[in-house]
Design a protein around this motif. Structure first.
Motif, PDB file in Angstrom:
ATOM      1  N   ASP A   1       8.261   5.653  -3.541  1.00  0.00           N
ATOM      2  CA  ASP A   1       6.898   5.570  -2.905  1.00  0.00           C
ATOM      3  C   ASP A   1       5.906   6.228  -3.667  1.00  0.00           C
ATOM      4  O   ASP A   1       4.717   5.437  -3.747  1.00  0.00           O
ATOM      5  CB  ASP A   1       7.170   6.513  -1.446  1.00  0.00           C
ATOM      6  CG  ASP A   1       8.262   5.738  -0.529  1.00  0.00           C
ATOM      7  OD1 ASP A   1       8.512   4.540  -0.748  1.00  0.00           O
ATOM      8  OD2 ASP A   1       8.760   6.486   0.344  1.00  0.00           O
ATOM      9  N   CYS A   2       6.033   7.336  -4.260  1.00  0.00           N
ATOM     10  CA  CYS A   2       4.908   8.067  -5.075  1.00  0.00           C
ATOM     11  C   CYS A   2       4.445   7.073  -6.191  1.00  0.00           C
ATOM     12  O   CYS A   2       3.375   6.972  -6.475  1.00  0.00           O
ATOM     13  CB  CYS A   2       5.257   9.285  -5.417  1.00  0.00           C
ATOM     14  SG  CYS A   2       5.520  10.589  -4.064  1.00  0.00           S
TER      15      CYS A   2
ATOM     16  N   ARG B   1       4.841   3.860  -6.694  1.00  0.00           N
ATOM     17  CA  ARG B   1       4.272   2.582  -6.036  1.00  0.00           C
ATOM     18  C   ARG B   1       2.806   2.948  -5.668  1.00  0.00           C
ATOM     19  O   ARG B   1       1.927   2.128  -5.878  1.00  0.00           O
ATOM     20  CB  ARG B   1       5.096   2.079  -5.032  1.00  0.00           C
ATOM     21  CG  ARG B   1       4.694   0.564  -4.527  1.00  0.00           C
ATOM     22  CD  ARG B   1       5.613  -0.028  -3.261  1.00  0.00           C
ATOM     23  NE  ARG B   1       5.736   1.078  -2.292  1.00  0.00           N
ATOM     24  CZ  ARG B   1       6.832   1.541  -1.986  1.00  0.00           C
ATOM     25  NH1 ARG B   1       7.719   1.577  -2.934  1.00  0.00           N
ATOM     26  NH2 ARG B   1       7.011   2.412  -0.936  1.00  0.00           N
ATOM     27  N   SER B   2       2.595   4.049  -5.108  1.00  0.00           N
ATOM     28  CA  SER B   2       1.299   4.284  -4.508  1.00  0.00           C
ATOM     29  C   SER B   2       0.369   4.702  -5.536  1.00  0.00           C
ATOM     30  O   SER B   2      -0.941   4.195  -5.645  1.00  0.00           O
ATOM     31  CB  SER B   2       1.578   5.507  -3.349  1.00  0.00           C
ATOM     32  OG  SER B   2       1.955   5.213  -2.331  1.00  0.00           O
TER      33      SER B   2
ATOM     34  N   MET C   1      -0.229  10.428  -1.325  1.00  0.00           N
ATOM     35  CA  MET C   1       1.022  11.114  -1.328  1.00  0.00           C
ATOM     36  C   MET C   1       0.868  12.700  -1.453  1.00  0.00           C
ATOM     37  O   MET C   1       0.335  12.904  -2.517  1.00  0.00           O
ATOM     38  CB  MET C   1       2.101  10.705  -2.129  1.00  0.00           C
ATOM     39  CG  MET C   1       2.515   9.282  -2.065  1.00  0.00           C
ATOM     40  SD  MET C   1       3.163   8.549  -0.707  1.00  0.00           S
ATOM     41  CE  MET C   1       4.817   9.298  -0.645  1.00  0.00           C
TER      42      MET C   1
END
Length: 209
Positions: free
Chosen positions: A56-57, A59-60, A12
């Motif tokens: 999202d960040c 999780r990534s 990300m």
């Protein structure tokens, strides 16, 4: 031997622009984009960027296995967080009610109706002034009130007021830079912020906290 600056790649962020800007201001350094926890662990300096949504960040970051390396770097070496790389250091974000790394006390909140009722757009996007809350080596050579480039809908509210190194108004005053020991982090993008941003990155490349 030249120093090595690791830019954490957990999938990300606009990493190439950060790398290009750092290579420009620190041509003697090895500036590497890396997804390898061992490479992050052995770097002299670490940059932790981020773009997109907080869920999202996070999780990534967890899926990449880089979370522990980031936390260890934040404890031990010159560490620069950028945008969501700042937000993830705190306890929790309103964005998706997402737990952060909880390295620093505080919450990440949305601009929401307060900004919209003042006739401002969300996300907060474009150039805005940063007032320096305290002297710091990374502000060296940067005039108080210099303009930096922002793209974000959320901002941090530190649980410790002493963390705040810079503030910005949109429409109320929010923390746009934080500092503690070997950590400095900004909500704005220094790599997109022309002369002032390059000076901040140059200061980071030679900072010895």
């Amino acid at each position: 031997m030249s120093q090595r600056i690791a830019i954490v790649d957990y999938g990300m962020g606009n990493l190439r622009s950060v790398q290009k800007a750092l290579a420009h201001v620190a041509p003697e350094a090895r500036v590497e984009i890396t997804a390898d926890p061992d490479s992050v662990a052995s770097a002299d300096r670490v940059v932790f960027p981020g773009q997109g949504a907080m869920p999202d960040c996070m999780r990534s970051l967890h899926e990449s296995g880089l979370g522990d390396a980031v936390l260890e770097a934040a404890k031990s070496r010159p560490f620069l967080g950028l945008c969501i790389g700042l937000q993830m250091l705190f306890d929790r974000s309103e964005e998706g009610d997402t737990p952060g790394l909880a390295f620093l006390p505080g919450q990440v909140l949305g601009f929401g109706e307060g900004a919209r009722s003042a006739g401002l757009k969300v996300p907060h996007m474009g150039w805005n002034e940063v007032s320096q809350s305290a002297s710091h080596p990374l502000w060296d050579g940067i005039a108080d009130g210099s303009r930096f480039y922002f793209v974000h809908s959320y901002y941090c509210r530190p649980g410790d007021a002493g963390l705040t190194a810079g503030t910005t108004r949109y429409p109320g005053v929010f923390t746009s830079a934080i500092a503690r020991a070997n950590i400095f982090a900004t909500q704005f993008h220094p790599e997109k912020s022309s002369v002032a941003g390059l000076r901040l990155l140059s200061n980071f490349s030679s900072w010895n906290p």
